[in-house]
Design an enzyme around this catalytic site. Structure first.
Site, PDB file in Angstrom:
ATOM      1  N   ARG A  37       0.822  -1.220   0.000  1.00 26.71           N
ATOM      2  CA  ARG A  37       0.000   0.000   0.000  1.00 26.71           C
ATOM      3  C   ARG A  37       0.854   1.267   0.000  1.00 26.71           C
ATOM      4  O   ARG A  37       0.452   2.300  -0.544  1.00 26.71           O
ATOM      5  CB  ARG A  37      -0.952  -0.014   1.209  1.00 26.71           C
ATOM      6  CG  ARG A  37      -1.974   1.144   1.217  1.00 26.71           C
ATOM      7  CD  ARG A  37      -2.955   0.994   2.369  1.00 26.71           C
ATOM      8  NE  ARG A  37      -4.035   1.976   2.310  1.00 26.71           N
ATOM      9  CZ  ARG A  37      -4.227   2.947   3.200  1.00 26.71           C
ATOM     10  NH1 ARG A  37      -3.396   3.076   4.227  1.00 26.71           N
ATOM     11  NH2 ARG A  37      -5.235   3.785   3.072  1.00 26.71           N
ATOM     12  N   ILE A  63      -7.093   7.885  -0.841  1.00 25.86           N
ATOM     13  CA  ILE A  63      -7.021   6.427  -0.878  1.00 25.86           C
ATOM     14  C   ILE A  63      -7.866   5.959   0.301  1.00 25.86           C
ATOM     15  O   ILE A  63      -7.688   6.416   1.431  1.00 25.86           O
ATOM     16  CB  ILE A  63      -5.557   5.932  -0.781  1.00 25.86           C
ATOM     17  CG1 ILE A  63      -5.476   4.401  -0.892  1.00 25.86           C
ATOM     18  CG2 ILE A  63      -4.847   6.414   0.464  1.00 25.86           C
ATOM     19  CD1 ILE A  63      -4.033   3.863  -1.006  1.00 25.86           C
ATOM     20  N   SER A  64      -8.837   5.081   0.042  1.00 27.70           N
ATOM     21  CA  SER A  64      -9.746   4.631   1.108  1.00 27.70           C
ATOM     22  C   SER A  64      -8.984   3.908   2.204  1.00 27.70           C
ATOM     23  O   SER A  64      -7.930   3.316   1.971  1.00 27.70           O
ATOM     24  CB  SER A  64     -10.803   3.679   0.533  1.00 27.70           C
ATOM     25  OG  SER A  64     -11.686   4.356  -0.313  1.00 27.70           O
ATOM     26  N   GLN A  65      -9.562   3.928   3.413  1.00 24.82           N
ATOM     27  CA  GLN A  65      -8.919   3.186   4.493  1.00 24.82           C
ATOM     28  C   GLN A  65      -9.013   1.685   4.165  1.00 24.82           C
ATOM     29  O   GLN A  65      -9.958   1.227   3.523  1.00 24.82           O
ATOM     30  CB  GLN A  65      -9.546   3.524   5.839  1.00 24.82           C
ATOM     31  CG  GLN A  65     -10.913   2.939   6.088  1.00 24.82           C
ATOM     32  CD  GLN A  65     -11.408   3.275   7.482  1.00 24.82           C
ATOM     33  OE1 GLN A  65     -12.119   4.252   7.664  1.00 24.82           O
ATOM     34  NE2 GLN A  65     -11.080   2.449   8.455  1.00 24.82           N
TER      35      GLN A  65
END
Length: 213
Positions: A37, A63-65
């Site tokens: 990530r 960026i989504s969790q």
């Protein structure tokens, strides 16, 4: 940027955290455990990449969790070679997770800056979606429909009709619906005209924008 043993250790901790939060799909957990990530983030965020948090990625997007990525991915109930339409490529992290899970991914991004960046990044990482498209996600991708699954990674004020139309019978559409806060919504297509709807509580996404091209 490299992917080190330290990064792998942090990913293992993240996977454990996601399991503790109720993620049970081993295919999802395995993908998140493998994908670096930190490579999807600005280097200034590298030390925080494996926290369960969203981060800015430019062009007013995030960026989504990881929990959100895992939760949406789990709702899709993906099988190998499933044809998936992703609305909102963003950083490409969710795209990478879907590809690692064995899906055949078609992804649309309407921010040109992010589209160009992700189009370079994913192949450099050895991740190859079927198609990356610069376009309006509200319209879906009729030329490649129907899809086994559709995932929307931005908050939509309503469920776009074209997306419902492009879903296979038996297919699953996962979309956060709402304005300021969204309710994670799953639609399962039962036949030509009927959809079964399930709701899974509040999430917060950047808005899904249209007609920007």
């Amino acid at each position: 940027m490299k992917d080190t043993n330290k990064h792998q250790g942090l990913r293992n901790q993240l996977v454990k955290q996601l399991q503790d939060k109720g993620i049970t799909d081993n295919n999802v957990l395995s993908a998140i455990g493998e994908i670096p990530r930190h490579l999807f983030l600005n280097s200034s965020f590298e030390d925080f990449a494996y926290q369960d948090k969203a981060f800015p990625i430019g062009a007013d997007q995030t960026i989504s969790q990881p929990y959100t990525v895992a939760f949406q991915s789990q709702l899709l109930e993906l099988q190998k070679n499933h044809k998936v339409l992703e609305i909102g490529t963003g950083s490409g992290y969710q795209t990478a997770v879907l590809c690692k899970m064995g899906a055949s991914v078609y992804s649309i991004e309407r921010q040109n800056e992010l589209f160009k960046k992700t189009s370079r990044l994913l192949p450099n990482m050895g991740i190859r979606p079927k198609k990356l498209i610069f376009g309006d996600g509200y319209k879906g991708l009729e030329v490649d429909a129907p899809f086994d699954s559709i995932i929307v990674t931005a908050g939509a004020p309503f469920i776009p009709q074209p997306l419902m139309a492009q879903l296979k019978i038996g297919g699953r559409l996962v979309i956060p619906v709402g304005d300021k806060e969204q309710i994670m919504t799953l639609l399962i297509r039962k036949n030509e005209t009927q959809f079964e709807k399930h709701e899974f509580g509040d999430f917060k996404f950047v808005p899904l924008l249209e007609n920007k091209n």
